[in-house]
Design an enzyme around this catalytic site. Sequence first.
Site, PDB file in Angstrom:
ATOM      1  N   CYS A 295      30.868   0.886  37.384  1.00 19.77           N
ATOM      2  CA  CYS A 295      31.918  -0.092  37.598  1.00 19.77           C
ATOM      3  C   CYS A 295      33.227   0.557  37.231  1.00 19.77           C
ATOM      4  CB  CYS A 295      31.674  -1.351  36.770  1.00 19.77           C
ATOM      5  SG  CYS A 295      32.093  -1.112  35.054  1.00 19.77           S
TER       6      CYS A 295
ATOM      7  N   ARG B 157      38.732 -12.431  37.810  1.00 21.26           N
ATOM      8  CA  ARG B 157      37.352 -12.438  37.310  1.00 21.26           C
ATOM      9  C   ARG B 157      37.280 -13.038  35.920  1.00 21.26           C
ATOM     10  NH1 ARG B 157      34.724  -6.691  37.949  1.00 21.26           N
ATOM     11  NH2 ARG B 157      33.276  -7.828  36.643  1.00 21.26           N
TER      12      ARG B 157
ATOM     13  N   ASP C  58      37.492  -4.984  24.770  1.00 23.80           N
ATOM     14  CA  ASP C  58      38.154  -5.808  25.786  1.00 23.80           C
ATOM     15  C   ASP C  58      39.608  -6.124  25.429  1.00 23.80           C
ATOM     16  OD1 ASP C  58      35.847  -5.774  27.222  1.00 23.80           O
ATOM     17  OD2 ASP C  58      35.271  -7.846  26.824  1.00 23.80           O
TER      18      ASP C  58
ATOM     19  N   ARG D 196      27.843   2.465  33.802  1.00 28.85           N
ATOM     20  CA  ARG D 196      27.330   1.482  32.840  1.00 28.85           C
ATOM     21  C   ARG D 196      25.819   1.461  32.956  1.00 28.85           C
ATOM     22  NH1 ARG D 196      31.453  -3.656  32.805  1.00 28.85           N
ATOM     23  NH2 ARG D 196      30.469  -4.251  30.857  1.00 28.85           N
ATOM     24  N   PRO D 197      25.170   2.375  32.248  1.00 25.00           N
ATOM     25  CA  PRO D 197      23.721   2.468  32.356  1.00 25.00           C
ATOM     26  C   PRO D 197      23.040   1.199  31.844  1.00 25.00           C
ATOM     27  CG  PRO D 197      24.548   3.899  30.595  1.00 25.00           C
ATOM     28  CD  PRO D 197      25.744   3.313  31.279  1.00 25.00           C
TER      29      PRO D 197
ATOM     30  N   LYS E 190      34.134 -16.401  29.392  1.00 22.45           N
ATOM     31  CA  LYS E 190      33.395 -15.822  30.528  1.00 22.45           C
ATOM     32  C   LYS E 190      32.110 -15.159  30.039  1.00 22.45           C
ATOM     33  CE  LYS E 190      34.590 -11.600  32.175  1.00 22.45           C
ATOM     34  NZ  LYS E 190      33.436 -10.681  32.204  1.00 22.45           N
ATOM     35  N   ASN E 191      32.211 -14.374  28.976  1.00 23.33           N
ATOM     36  CA  ASN E 191      31.052 -13.592  28.553  1.00 23.33           C
ATOM     37  C   ASN E 191      29.971 -14.435  27.886  1.00 23.33           C
ATOM     38  OD1 ASN E 191      32.288 -11.398  29.605  1.00 23.33           O
ATOM     39  ND2 ASN E 191      32.752 -10.386  27.657  1.00 23.33           N
TER      40      ASN E 191
ATOM     41  N   ASP F  27      19.666   1.581  30.754  1.00 24.65           N
ATOM     42  CA  ASP F  27      18.425   2.127  30.194  1.00 24.65           C
ATOM     43  C   ASP F  27      17.910   1.313  29.008  1.00 24.65           C
ATOM     44  OD1 ASP F  27      20.897   3.187  29.181  1.00 24.65           O
ATOM     45  OD2 ASP F  27      19.737   4.466  27.857  1.00 24.65           O
TER      46      ASP F  27
HETATM   47  C1  UD1 Z   1      29.710  -6.794  27.451  1.00 25.90           C
HETATM   48  C2  UD1 Z   1      30.880  -7.606  27.958  1.00 25.90           C
HETATM   49  C3  UD1 Z   1      32.106  -6.725  28.178  1.00 25.90           C
HETATM   50  C4  UD1 Z   1      32.416  -5.936  26.906  1.00 25.90           C
HETATM   51  C5  UD1 Z   1      31.175  -5.199  26.408  1.00 25.90           C
HETATM   52  C6  UD1 Z   1      31.374  -4.495  25.095  1.00 25.90           C
HETATM   53  C7  UD1 Z   1      29.788  -9.355  29.224  1.00 25.90           C
HETATM   54  C8  UD1 Z   1      29.531  -9.983  30.533  1.00 25.90           C
HETATM   55  N1  UD1 Z   1      30.497  -8.236  29.206  1.00 25.90           N
HETATM   56  O1  UD1 Z   1      29.389  -5.855  28.479  1.00 25.90           O
HETATM   57  O2  UD1 Z   1      33.213  -7.546  28.515  1.00 25.90           O
HETATM   58  O3  UD1 Z   1      33.426  -5.001  27.189  1.00 25.90           O
HETATM   59  O4  UD1 Z   1      30.082  -6.124  26.249  1.00 25.90           O
HETATM   60  O5  UD1 Z   1      31.787  -5.399  24.121  1.00 25.90           O
HETATM   61  O6  UD1 Z   1      29.414  -9.880  28.190  1.00 25.90           O
HETATM   62  N2  UD1 Z   1      25.023   1.080  27.320  1.00 25.90           N
HETATM   63  C9  UD1 Z   1      24.076   2.039  27.577  1.00 25.90           C
HETATM   64  N3  UD1 Z   1      22.852   1.640  28.039  1.00 25.90           N
HETATM   65  C10 UD1 Z   1      22.534   0.339  28.238  1.00 25.90           C
HETATM   66  C11 UD1 Z   1      23.525  -0.648  27.970  1.00 25.90           C
HETATM   67  C12 UD1 Z   1      24.760  -0.239  27.508  1.00 25.90           C
HETATM   68  O7  UD1 Z   1      24.312   3.234  27.408  1.00 25.90           O
HETATM   69  O8  UD1 Z   1      21.410   0.026  28.665  1.00 25.90           O
HETATM   70  C13 UD1 Z   1      26.384   1.485  26.860  1.00 25.90           C
HETATM   71  C14 UD1 Z   1      27.444   1.142  27.900  1.00 25.90           C
HETATM   72  O9  UD1 Z   1      27.540   2.138  28.878  1.00 25.90           O
HETATM   73  C15 UD1 Z   1      28.684   1.044  27.067  1.00 25.90           C
HETATM   74  C16 UD1 Z   1      28.151   0.473  25.745  1.00 25.90           C
HETATM   75  O10 UD1 Z   1      26.757   0.728  25.744  1.00 25.90           O
HETATM   76  O11 UD1 Z   1      29.224   2.312  26.848  1.00 25.90           O
HETATM   77  C17 UD1 Z   1      28.437  -0.996  25.563  1.00 25.90           C
HETATM   78  O12 UD1 Z   1      27.827  -1.712  26.567  1.00 25.90           O
HETATM   79  P1  UD1 Z   1      27.299  -3.219  26.388  1.00 25.90           P
HETATM   80  O13 UD1 Z   1      27.482  -3.681  24.994  1.00 25.90           O
HETATM   81  O14 UD1 Z   1      25.945  -3.271  26.980  1.00 25.90           O
HETATM   82  O15 UD1 Z   1      28.318  -3.988  27.317  1.00 25.90           O
HETATM   83  P2  UD1 Z   1      28.002  -5.065  28.424  1.00 25.90           P
HETATM   84  O16 UD1 Z   1      26.937  -5.972  27.956  1.00 25.90           O
HETATM   85  O17 UD1 Z   1      27.833  -4.373  29.729  1.00 25.90           O
END
Ligand code: UD1
Length: 421
Positions: free
Chosen positions: A119, A402, A310, A124-125, A24-25, A127
């Site tokens: 979510c 999902r 995950d 899930r910011p 999926k990812n 930034d």
């Molecule tokens: C992806 C995966 C999800 C997995 C996660 C971590 C997909 C579709 N989803 O989610 O299944 O659990 O990686 O391996 O691929 N963060 C910030 N600011 C940002 C972005 C992220 O603070 O702009 C923080 C998030 O809140 C979280 C951490 O960074 O605490 C990890 O997030 P991220 O690696 O971005 O996960 P996703 O890409 O959302």
Amino acid sequence: MEKQKLIINGGNQLQGEITVQGAKNSSLPLLSATVLVCEGECVLHNCPRLTDVDYAMRILSCIGVKCRREGSTVITDASAVNNNEIPQSLMREMRSSIVFLGAMLGRLNSCKLSFPGGCELGPRPIDLHLSALREMGAVITEQHGYLLCSAPRGLHGADISLSFPSVGATENIMLAAVRAKGITQIHNAAREPEICDLAKFLTACGAKVHGAGTDIIIVEGVERLSATEHTVISDRIVAATYLAAVGCCKGELILSGVQSAYLGQIIPLMQSMGCRIYSFGRDSVYIRVKDRLKAPPTIRTMPYPGFPTDAQALLMTATATAQGTTVFVENIFENRYRHVSELARMGAKIKVEGKVAVVEGVPTLYGSELQATDLRGGAALVLAALAAEGRSVVTRLCYIDRGYENIEAVLRTVGADIRRV
Ligand code: UD1
């Protein structure tokens, strides 16, 4: 849909063979990447049938990408992209729709989408996504919950240092960079296998991407991308789910279609718990479990190649009936222990404080009425129900659907007593 439930009579050992679905990812960023291909049809094989993939296909259709499914293959044609706006209803359905931002900016130089918000795993910011795109020349403003993004003079390469190796931010930067002017460097990039899959697809389209899988990714912008055919990698978390299922229920299983190198933290951990596991052939993994598992002392979630967040809930179910105590430390998401209260209803002994959960293994779990709380937490409850004494009913299957293609049919073929009503 919401009224559906899984009825599970626990206690059966698992026996047989499962072919693991595509990731999926990987599928979501790959579908987004097809927006950047201005001519011809992209063909993505091994694209799982999941509600999240359906949403991604609906987003594509909405912005003018022709998109169809033939079995497990999805075919896209983005030659007539004509809309730069993703409606709020679609953004809301899937938080990871933010991965369309980089591709839409790269293709259209502008886009409007609603803020994805929080979510079930907590806030899930985005930034990191936004500041990186700004460094590449994007102007992004927020208006009434909408993000208005434009790159009036086109995107350009930049040196970007991520304060955390965010998977989604790394993907968005790569997508924005492949057709930007000049060179983009991503420092502290995410190293997940899904990043490598995206890089492989983009490279096959003619993009110049180097270093995927390491913490520095370099993208040299090119004028155009051409259509290609690609096979999505297998879903390592789904593979981990079925390995954990045998750990919970005992038995013997062959998983095929698995890239075992991507299970580098899962397989050794489960071996240390007493599972007999080895990989063989091109893409198969064998697992056998005869006795009660031994609890590993600590499991800390970390960015890849660390233990995946995950898989935290899935391994928690396995440790809930293991001999001994395990301490979990969840370092990635703030609110990822929502399955704990449901496991406790089944007799699990788990204490949570902040990002730490202490699981004291009990000999038996008991069937109960359970609500899935999120995707992997929901799957963890299914595993617990398969292992438990008696009957369980699991509701809120929308979360599980999902990420799992036909979870009940797959588990039934290996001997589980599970049905959807
Ligand atoms: C992806 C995966 C999800 C997995 C996660 C971590 C997909 C579709 N989803 O989610 O299944 O659990 O990686 O391996 O691929 N963060 C910030 N600011 C940002 C972005 C992220 O603070 O702009 C923080 C998030 O809140 C979280 C951490 O960074 O605490 C990890 O997030 P991220 O690696 O971005 O996960 P996703 O890409 O959302």
